[in-house]
Design an enzyme around this catalytic site. Structure first.
Site, PDB file in Angstrom:
ATOM      1  N   ASP A  90       0.866  -1.171   0.000  1.00  0.00           N
ATOM      2  CA  ASP A  90       0.000   0.000   0.000  1.00  0.00           C
ATOM      3  C   ASP A  90       0.907   1.227   0.000  1.00  0.00           C
ATOM      4  O   ASP A  90       1.959   1.228   0.657  1.00  0.00           O
ATOM      5  CB  ASP A  90      -0.847   0.052   1.268  1.00  0.00           C
ATOM      6  CG  ASP A  90      -1.983  -0.961   1.275  1.00  0.00           C
ATOM      7  OD1 ASP A  90      -2.035  -1.811   0.369  1.00  0.00           O
ATOM      8  OD2 ASP A  90      -2.799  -0.922   2.217  1.00  0.00           O
ATOM      9  N   HIS A 146       4.863  -7.504   0.033  1.00  0.00           N
ATOM     10  CA  HIS A 146       4.489  -8.787  -0.570  1.00  0.00           C
ATOM     11  C   HIS A 146       5.116  -8.910  -1.951  1.00  0.00           C
ATOM     12  O   HIS A 146       5.399  -7.906  -2.608  1.00  0.00           O
ATOM     13  CB  HIS A 146       2.963  -8.887  -0.660  1.00  0.00           C
ATOM     14  CG  HIS A 146       2.295  -8.849   0.683  1.00  0.00           C
ATOM     15  ND1 HIS A 146       1.652  -9.935   1.241  1.00  0.00           N
ATOM     16  CD2 HIS A 146       2.175  -7.846   1.603  1.00  0.00           C
ATOM     17  CE1 HIS A 146       1.164  -9.613   2.427  1.00  0.00           C
ATOM     18  NE2 HIS A 146       1.472  -8.334   2.672  1.00  0.00           N
ATOM     19  N   SER A 249       8.360   4.170   4.684  1.00  0.00           N
ATOM     20  CA  SER A 249       9.561   4.154   3.860  1.00  0.00           C
ATOM     21  C   SER A 249       9.208   4.003   2.390  1.00  0.00           C
ATOM     22  O   SER A 249       8.161   4.470   1.952  1.00  0.00           O
ATOM     23  CB  SER A 249      10.508   3.046   4.305  1.00  0.00           C
ATOM     24  OG  SER A 249      11.803   3.292   3.798  1.00  0.00           O
TER      25      SER A 249
END
Length: 282
Positions: A90, A146, A249
């Protein structure tokens, strides 16, 4: 006086490593009710959707546990189409496109090389004229990473470095920002060639963990460190968790030349949602 330049230049003077260590101690401390209060205020400030959060607020004993929180099952459906390449996190697209020879676009007037980012000239050659995407994770985002496509882990490299904030302002004003900061580079072999997933550290964000090695950064070793997994046969299906950050980050993904085609509607500044399609394999 150029206030933007002054703001950017002042960050060179900040004791970034010291600030990060101090924040890490606070975020990792079990402070009982104070921890719960901090989490509640954070949720309120950043308008975090608690309905998709696994567990209750009081279940998180440290701020780090909350920040790297898992989500409830099916909160992020994975696009399982065989040719779909998905967003790994995200966040928000910082930049994407072609690696021009070996150069990646950072922001207006700023480029950096794949060799500088990867700290490996041979690997940089692999991605020459390939494709890349840079995704910025703000404090409010889900902070687990992921894999974008089915892959077999080949190696991991820890690259020590600085800890500049990686927000959009710094991307526009700090040259070679992502190649300056501490980072963890993960290489996977896939049916569409080699793929690199780069975890970029930042101010307050020094802890980076992977699914196979636990916490990789911070690392006492001041030299570039390579971990060989070529014989381990660790396979990760598309959408599998491969790591996580503590605080916000950036993630950068690199693909070989002519292996993927980004979706036509992609644009810089666009929000991303892990599991949704960002490209198609060729």
């Amino acid at each position: 006086m150029d206030m933007q330049k002054l703001k950017a230049d002042s960050q060179y003077l900040l004791p970034k490593h010291l600030l990060t260590r101090a924040a890490g101690l606070l975020a990792g401390a079990r402070l009982g009710g104070l921890t719960t209060f901090m989490i509640e205020q954070f949720i309120k400030k950043y308008k975090i959707n608690t309905k998709e959060m696994a567990g209750r607020i009081k279940d998180y004993k440290t701020f780090n546990e909350f920040f790297s929180r898992p989500l409830v099952p099916d909160a992020r459906p994975i696009n399982l189409k065989e040719d779909a390449v998905i967003y790994p996190v995200d966040g928000k697209i910082s930049q994407f496109g072609k690696i021009e020879d070996k150069f990646l676009f950072q922001a207006k007037n700023h480029y950096y090389t794949a060799e500088a980012l990867l700290a490996d000239s041979k690997e940089a050659e692999t991605f020459k004229n390939g494709d890349f995407i840079t995704i910025y994770l703000s404090p409010k985002d889900y902070h687990r990473v992921h894999i974008p496509f089915d892959g077999v882990l080949d190696k991991m490299i820890h690259v020590p470095g600085d800890l500049f904030s990686v927000n959009p302002f710094n991307a526009k004003h700090i040259p070679e920002l992502f190649a300056r900061n501490e980072r963890v580079v993960c290489y996977f072999n896939t049916s569409i060639g080699r793929m690199a997933v780069v975890f970029v550290g930042a101010t307050i964000v020094r802890s980076i963990a992977t699914a196979w090695a636990g916490t990789v950064a911070p690392n006492k070793n001041k030299d570039v460190t390579t971990y060989d997994y070529s014989g381990s046969e660790q396979t990760f299906p598309k959408g599998a968790e491969i790591g996580k950050f503590f605080m916000g980050s950036t993630v950068i993904c690199l693909f070989e030349k002519d292996k993927i085609q980004f979706s036509e509607d992609l644009q810089a500044g666009q929000p991303t949602r892990m599991g949704m399609q960002m490209a198609m394999s060729k």
